[in-house]
Design a protein around this motif. Structure first.
Motif, PDB file in Angstrom:
ATOM      1  N   THR A 155       0.400   1.816   9.560  1.00  0.00           N
ATOM      2  CA  THR A 155       0.925   2.722   8.542  1.00  0.00           C
ATOM      3  C   THR A 155       2.395   2.396   8.329  1.00  0.00           C
ATOM      4  OG1 THR A 155       1.286   5.041   7.925  1.00  0.00           O
ATOM      5  CG2 THR A 155       1.230   4.564  10.292  1.00  0.00           C
ATOM      6  N   ILE A 156       2.890   2.674   7.134  1.00  0.00           N
ATOM      7  CA  ILE A 156       4.266   2.292   6.782  1.00  0.00           C
ATOM      8  C   ILE A 156       4.910   3.420   5.984  1.00  0.00           C
ATOM      9  CG2 ILE A 156       5.684   0.679   5.432  1.00  0.00           C
ATOM     10  CD1 ILE A 156       3.610  -1.417   5.736  1.00  0.00           C
ATOM     11  N   HIS A 157       6.154   3.774   6.329  1.00  0.00           N
ATOM     12  CA  HIS A 157       6.910   4.682   5.472  1.00  0.00           C
ATOM     13  C   HIS A 157       7.252   3.935   4.174  1.00  0.00           C
ATOM     14  CE1 HIS A 157       7.492   7.092   9.054  1.00  0.00           C
ATOM     15  NE2 HIS A 157       8.157   8.011   8.368  1.00  0.00           N
ATOM     16  N   ALA A 158       6.826   4.469   3.048  1.00  0.00           N
ATOM     17  CA  ALA A 158       7.151   3.853   1.757  1.00  0.00           C
ATOM     18  C   ALA A 158       7.030   4.908   0.669  1.00  0.00           C
ATOM     19  CB  ALA A 158       6.202   2.691   1.465  1.00  0.00           C
ATOM     20  N   GLY A 159       7.726   4.672  -0.431  1.00  0.00           N
ATOM     21  CA  GLY A 159       7.626   5.618  -1.545  1.00  0.00           C
ATOM     22  C   GLY A 159       8.165   6.981  -1.195  1.00  0.00           C
ATOM     23  N   GLU A 160       9.174   7.004  -0.313  1.00  0.00           N
ATOM     24  CA  GLU A 160       9.832   8.273   0.036  1.00  0.00           C
ATOM     25  C   GLU A 160      11.235   8.251  -0.595  1.00  0.00           C
ATOM     26  OE1 GLU A 160      11.051   8.627   4.140  1.00  0.00           O
ATOM     27  OE2 GLU A 160      11.134  10.816   4.063  1.00  0.00           O
ATOM     28  N   VAL A 161      12.085   7.365  -0.078  1.00  0.00           N
ATOM     29  CA  VAL A 161      13.441   7.247  -0.623  1.00  0.00           C
ATOM     30  C   VAL A 161      13.427   6.252  -1.785  1.00  0.00           C
ATOM     31  CG1 VAL A 161      15.816   6.620  -0.079  1.00  0.00           C
ATOM     32  CG2 VAL A 161      14.401   7.782   1.621  1.00  0.00           C
ATOM     33  N   CYS A 162      12.644   5.166  -1.618  1.00  0.00           N
ATOM     34  CA  CYS A 162      12.541   4.173  -2.686  1.00  0.00           C
ATOM     35  C   CYS A 162      11.362   4.508  -3.595  1.00  0.00           C
ATOM     36  CB  CYS A 162      12.384   2.775  -2.100  1.00  0.00           C
ATOM     37  SG  CYS A 162      13.857   2.228  -1.217  1.00  0.00           S
ATOM     38  N   GLY A 163      11.368   3.885  -4.758  1.00  0.00           N
ATOM     39  CA  GLY A 163      10.367   4.200  -5.772  1.00  0.00           C
ATOM     40  C   GLY A 163       9.016   3.540  -5.518  1.00  0.00           C
ATOM     41  N   ALA A 164       8.193   3.559  -6.572  1.00  0.00           N
ATOM     42  CA  ALA A 164       6.822   3.057  -6.484  1.00  0.00           C
ATOM     43  C   ALA A 164       6.771   1.616  -5.966  1.00  0.00           C
ATOM     44  CB  ALA A 164       6.154   3.152  -7.851  1.00  0.00           C
ATOM     45  N   PHE A 165       7.810   0.825  -6.295  1.00  0.00           N
ATOM     46  CA  PHE A 165       7.772  -0.591  -5.898  1.00  0.00           C
ATOM     47  C   PHE A 165       7.594  -0.740  -4.386  1.00  0.00           C
ATOM     48  CE2 PHE A 165      12.218   0.222  -4.966  1.00  0.00           C
ATOM     49  CZ  PHE A 165      12.454  -0.560  -3.840  1.00  0.00           C
ATOM     50  N   SER A 166       8.135   0.243  -3.609  1.00  0.00           N
ATOM     51  CA  SER A 166       8.062   0.094  -2.145  1.00  0.00           C
ATOM     52  C   SER A 166       6.630   0.317  -1.648  1.00  0.00           C
ATOM     53  CB  SER A 166       9.050   1.042  -1.451  1.00  0.00           C
ATOM     54  OG  SER A 166       8.642   2.379  -1.595  1.00  0.00           O
ATOM     55  N   VAL A 167       5.879   1.151  -2.372  1.00  0.00           N
ATOM     56  CA  VAL A 167       4.466   1.352  -2.017  1.00  0.00           C
ATOM     57  C   VAL A 167       3.685   0.079  -2.372  1.00  0.00           C
ATOM     58  CG1 VAL A 167       2.404   2.744  -2.462  1.00  0.00           C
ATOM     59  CG2 VAL A 167       4.659   3.848  -2.367  1.00  0.00           C
ATOM     60  N   ALA A 168       3.981  -0.491  -3.545  1.00  0.00           N
ATOM     61  CA  ALA A 168       3.324  -1.750  -3.944  1.00  0.00           C
ATOM     62  C   ALA A 168       3.659  -2.851  -2.944  1.00  0.00           C
ATOM     63  CB  ALA A 168       3.767  -2.138  -5.353  1.00  0.00           C
ATOM     64  N   ASP A 169       4.915  -2.885  -2.507  1.00  0.00           N
ATOM     65  CA  ASP A 169       5.357  -3.846  -1.482  1.00  0.00           C
ATOM     66  C   ASP A 169       4.506  -3.736  -0.220  1.00  0.00           C
ATOM     67  OD1 ASP A 169       7.474  -5.039  -2.737  1.00  0.00           O
ATOM     68  OD2 ASP A 169       9.020  -4.235  -1.385  1.00  0.00           O
ATOM     69  N   ALA A 170       4.303  -2.481   0.217  1.00  0.00           N
ATOM     70  CA  ALA A 170       3.537  -2.240   1.452  1.00  0.00           C
ATOM     71  C   ALA A 170       2.113  -2.754   1.290  1.00  0.00           C
ATOM     72  CB  ALA A 170       3.539  -0.752   1.803  1.00  0.00           C
ATOM     73  N   LEU A 171       1.514  -2.498   0.116  1.00  0.00           N
ATOM     74  CA  LEU A 171       0.137  -2.973  -0.116  1.00  0.00           C
ATOM     75  C   LEU A 171       0.104  -4.494  -0.192  1.00  0.00           C
ATOM     76  CD1 LEU A 171      -1.165  -0.393  -2.776  1.00  0.00           C
ATOM     77  CD2 LEU A 171      -1.499  -0.357  -0.290  1.00  0.00           C
TER      78      LEU A 171
END
Ligand SMILES: Nc1ncnc2[nH]cnc12
Ligand SMILES: [Zn+2]
Length: 322
Positions: A187-203
Motif C-alpha cells: 500500500t502507498i500513501h498517494a493522492g493526499e497532499v499531491c494530486g491525481a498524478f500521484s495516484v496514477a504514479d503509484a499504479l
C-alpha cells in the motif's frame, strides 16, 4: 448511531495514535520538553510539513521496548472498547534504529502490546512496515529489506508514507519489489497532499493492492475508473483529510462519489489525536456527514476485511465476527 457496529481499520500510524496524556507522561519520564509539539492536551501543528515535524517530535518520547508495548496496548485497548475487531498499524522500525533502540526491539515491543491487548479483548492486529519519503529512497529500501527479512508473522505489509511532495513513486519502486518478493501486501500513501498524478504514479510504478488516502484521484475521472476496474482499495481517512485541509469540508469530500463510482473504499483514522478524531468518530461521520446507513457501513467494513493483509484463516474468522 454507529457505536453498535463492528469496526476495522487498515490505516493508522502507531506513533500517530499516541494519546496526548501518554505522550506527556513519557516526556516527563525522560525530562524532555515537549511544549513545542504538545500544548494544553493537544498536538500543535499548522500544515502538512509541520504535522510531520510534530509527529517526529512526539515519536522521540517513546524510547524503549516497554514504551512501545504500552503505546500499542493502550491504542488497541481503546479500539476494543468501540467494537473494533481488527487494526493494521503502520510502524517504522527505522525509527527504532534512529533512536538507538534498534528495529528488532521496536518491533518486539509492538508485538508484545498486540499480545497483551489480544489476550484481554480478542482484538487482532497486524503490522505494516513503512518507509518515509522524507528520509530518502535508501532508507525506504532498508525498511523494505528489514520487513522482508524479519520473518515475523505479524508483519504482513509494506507502505510508503511521509512527505508526498518528495520524489516520485518510481524513485521508491525498488523497495516495493523487495517487499513484493517477500510476499508482503503493498500500500502507498498517494493522492493526499499531491494530486491525481500521484495516484496514477503509484499504479504505474507499483500497482499496490491498496492506496492510503487516494482521495485526490477524484480530480481525474479516468483515473477513478481505472481504480474501480483494478479494484484498488482506498484507505480513506476523512477526518484527517479535513484537518489537513485536503478538502475544505465534509460536503466536498469525495468518499461517497468514489464509492458510487465503484472504487472499493474503507474508513480509517490515520493519526487520530493529531487530527482530533478517532475510529469511533470516523464511523460516526460515515453516517452523519456522508449519510451512509448501517448496511452500507458494514459493507465498507467487509471490504476492509477482504483487503486486509492477513492469512485466510484470520480473514474468515473476522468475517464471521462481522
Ligand atoms: N497522513 C499522513 N500522510 C503521510 N505520512 C504520514 N505519516 C503519518 N501520517 C501521515
Ligand atoms: Zn497515513
Amino acid at each position: 448511531m454507529t457505536s453498535h457496529l463492528k469496526k476495522v481499520e487498515l490505516h493508522c500510524h502507531l506513533e500517530g495514535a499516541a494519546p496526548p496524556a501518554l505522550t506527556e507522561a513519557q516526556a516527563r519520564k525522560y525530562g524532555i520538553d515537549i511544549s513545542g509539539a504538545l500544548r494544553d492536551g493537544a498536538y500543535v501543528w499548522h500544515d502538512f510539513a509541520s504535522f510531520l515535524e510534530c509527529y517526529d517530535t512526539v515519536s522521540e518520547v517513546y524510547k524503549t521496548e516497554e514504551d512501545y508495548a504500552l503505546l500499542t496496548e493502550t491504542y488497541l485497548d481503546e479500539l476494543a472498547t468501540i467494537n473494533a475487531i481488527y487494526s493494521e498499524l503502520i510502524v517504522s522500525p527505522d525509527h527504532g534504529k534512529r533512536i538507538g533502540l534498534g528495529a528488532d526491539a521496536y518491533i518486539s515491543g509492538v508485538c508484545e502490546g498486540i499480545r497483551r491487548a489480544k489476550e484481554k479483548s480478542g482484538i487482532e492486529a497486524r503490522l505494516i512496515v513503512t518507509g518515509e519519503r522524507h528520509f530518502g529512497p535508501e532508507s525506504v529500501i532498508a525498511a523494505a529489506e528489514y520487513a522482508a527479512k524479519a520473518g515475523n508473522p505479524l508483519i504482513t505489509g509494506f507502505n510508503l508514507a511521509g512527505e508526498e511532495r518528495m520524489g516520485r513513486v518510481a524513485d521508491y519502486a525498488r523497495a516495493f519489489d523487495v517487499a513484493r518478493d517477500a510476499g508482503l501486501g503493498l500500500t502507498i500513501h498517494a493522492g493526499e497532499v499531491c494530486g491525481a498524478f500521484s495516484v496514477a504514479d503509484a499504479l504505474d510504478a507499483v500497482r499496490p493492492a491498496r492506496i492510503g488516502h487516494g482521495v485526490r484521484a477524484i480530480e481525474d475521472l479516468d483515473l477513478v475508473k481505472r481504480l474501480a476496474d483494478l479494484g484498488t482499495v482506498l484507505e480513506i481517512c476523512p477526518g484527517s483529510n479535513i484537518a489537513l485541509r485536503v478538502f475544505p469540508d465534509f460536503a466536498s469530500h469525495p468518499l461517497r462519489r468514489l464509492k458510487e463510482a465503484g472504487v472499493p473504499v474503507t474508513i480509517s483514522s490515520d493519526d487520530p489525536p493529531f487530527f482530533h478524531t478517532s475510529l469511533e468518530r470516523e464511523y460516526a461521520l460515515a453516517a452523519e456527514a456522508f449519510g451512509f446507513g448501517d448496511a452500507e457501513i458494514d459493507a465498507m467494513t467487509r471490504t476492509a476485511i477482504e483487503a486486509a493483509f492477513v492469512d485466510e484463516e484470520t480473514r474468515k474468522a473476522l468475517l464471521t465476527r462481522l
